[in-house]
Design a protein around this motif. Structure first.
Motif, PDB file in Angstrom:
ATOM      1  N   ARG A  10       0.807  -1.221   0.000  1.00 23.38           N
ATOM      2  CA  ARG A  10       0.000   0.000   0.000  1.00 23.38           C
ATOM      3  C   ARG A  10       0.841   1.272   0.000  1.00 23.38           C
ATOM      4  N   LYS A  11       1.946   1.251   0.739  1.00 20.42           N
ATOM      5  CA  LYS A  11       2.774   2.454   0.817  1.00 20.42           C
ATOM      6  C   LYS A  11       3.389   2.778  -0.550  1.00 20.42           C
ATOM      7  N   VAL A  12       3.891   1.733  -1.213  1.00 18.42           N
ATOM      8  CA  VAL A  12       4.489   1.956  -2.540  1.00 18.42           C
ATOM      9  C   VAL A  12       3.411   2.402  -3.534  1.00 18.42           C
ATOM     10  N   ALA A  13       2.241   1.748  -3.462  1.00 19.11           N
ATOM     11  CA  ALA A  13       1.152   2.093  -4.390  1.00 19.11           C
ATOM     12  C   ALA A  13       0.714   3.545  -4.192  1.00 19.11           C
ATOM     13  N   ARG A  14       0.536   3.935  -2.948  1.00 18.17           N
ATOM     14  CA  ARG A  14       0.093   5.303  -2.665  1.00 18.17           C
ATOM     15  C   ARG A  14       1.155   6.319  -3.085  1.00 18.17           C
ATOM     16  N   PHE A  15       2.412   5.972  -2.827  1.00 16.17           N
ATOM     17  CA  PHE A  15       3.541   6.826  -3.196  1.00 16.17           C
ATOM     18  C   PHE A  15       3.557   7.073  -4.707  1.00 16.17           C
ATOM     19  N   LEU A  16       3.421   5.999  -5.469  1.00 16.36           N
ATOM     20  CA  LEU A  16       3.409   6.128  -6.925  1.00 16.36           C
ATOM     21  C   LEU A  16       2.174   6.882  -7.403  1.00 16.36           C
ATOM     22  N   GLU A  17       1.032   6.570  -6.806  1.00 21.37           N
ATOM     23  CA  GLU A  17      -0.213   7.223  -7.216  1.00 21.37           C
ATOM     24  C   GLU A  17      -0.115   8.736  -7.060  1.00 21.37           C
ATOM     25  N   ARG A  18       0.350   9.175  -5.901  1.00 20.88           N
ATOM     26  CA  ARG A  18       0.463  10.624  -5.662  1.00 20.88           C
ATOM     27  C   ARG A  18       1.452  11.275  -6.616  1.00 20.88           C
ATOM     28  N   ALA A  19       2.598  10.619  -6.783  1.00 24.21           N
ATOM     29  CA  ALA A  19       3.633  11.206  -7.649  1.00 24.21           C
ATOM     30  C   ALA A  19       3.139  11.319  -9.086  1.00 24.21           C
ATOM     31  N   LEU A  20       2.461  10.300  -9.570  1.00 24.66           N
ATOM     32  CA  LEU A  20       1.971  10.321 -10.948  1.00 24.66           C
ATOM     33  C   LEU A  20       0.853  11.344 -11.110  1.00 24.66           C
ATOM     34  N   GLN A  21      -0.007  11.458 -10.108  1.00 25.22           N
ATOM     35  CA  GLN A  21      -1.070  12.462 -10.178  1.00 25.22           C
ATOM     36  C   GLN A  21      -0.479  13.865 -10.204  1.00 25.22           C
TER      37      GLN A  21
END
Length: 226
Positions: A10-21
């Motif tokens: 979850r931490k990696v997914a959220r990290f990537l999601e925010r950065a890409l957004q």
């Protein structure tokens, strides 16, 4: 541009999601291989980021299935495995690139940009309509040469319209492709963001170019002001 991230951490997914957004991409996230494979088949994505070790179905299995089905979307695999054999297996499965964990965010974003740049014949780095230009690599939009101060969401909206000039774009279509799948369809968020984008395009009494199609959505079209 729409990206699917399939990652059970979850931490990696959220990290990537925010950065890409923050980079202006529309991002969907799946937490396991079953959900990820389903979304990859049902929805249309410009790029997929797949963890290799996923519950349900592995990233390699998803990649093989998508390539067997002739899915053209570039695929970036993420994994803690860094042996040559693992990298070869990932690329042979049909992935376009392979990034080992832990990875730096800047490297991940650079690889994603590179994959999108060579994302096939449909990919165009510079979009234009009338006197509007949008640079997808530099994330800049200009009108008559003047830089437009757009938010990431406004940039994504303008990009979506520029890819469909002269076509009626429904609000539900914008919600699905520029926002995420879980957004409230009854919200007026699309109207608010389109109004803000039109205001910036209009500048000093220019044609806003994006016009309302009453009861349906919007169209990017050069005509007299409403």
């Amino acid at each position: 541009m729409r990206i699917l991230v399939v990652e059970d951490d979850r931490k990696v997914a959220r990290f990537l999601e925010r950065a890409l957004q923050e980079e202006g991409y529309t991002v969907d996230v799946a937490a396991d291989g079953i959900e990820g494979a389903m979304k990859a088949r049902v929805e249309k994505y410009d790029l997929l980021v797949l963890d290799v070790m996923l519950p349900g179905r592995s990233g390699l299995e998803i990649t093989r299935d998508l390539r067997r089905e002739e899915s053209p979307a570039p695929i970036l695999l993420l994994t803690a495995r860094d042996s040559k054999q693992d990298i070869v297996a990932g690329l042979d499965a049909g992935a376009d690139d392979y990034l080992t964990k832990p990875f730096s965010l800047s490297e991940a974003l650079a690889r994603i940009r590179a994959l999108l740049r060579r994302g096939g014949s449909q990919r165009t780095d510079r979009l234009t309509y009338d006197d509007v230009e949008l640079d997808r690599i530099r994330h800049e939009a200009r009108r008559r040469g003047a830089l437009l101060d757009l938010t990431p969401r406004e940039f994504a909206l303008l990009e979506y319209f520029l890819l469909r000039p002269g076509q009626v774009v429904r609000r539900t279509e914008l919600l699905e492709n520029v926002w995420d799948l879980s957004f409230d369809p009854m919200s007026n968020v699309v109207d608010v963001h389109v109004a803000n984008l039109r205001k910036k395009l209009r500048g000093s009494n220019l044609d806003p170019l994006i016009h309302t199609v009453r009861g349906v959505g919007y169209i990017l079209e050069r005509k007299e002001e409403e």
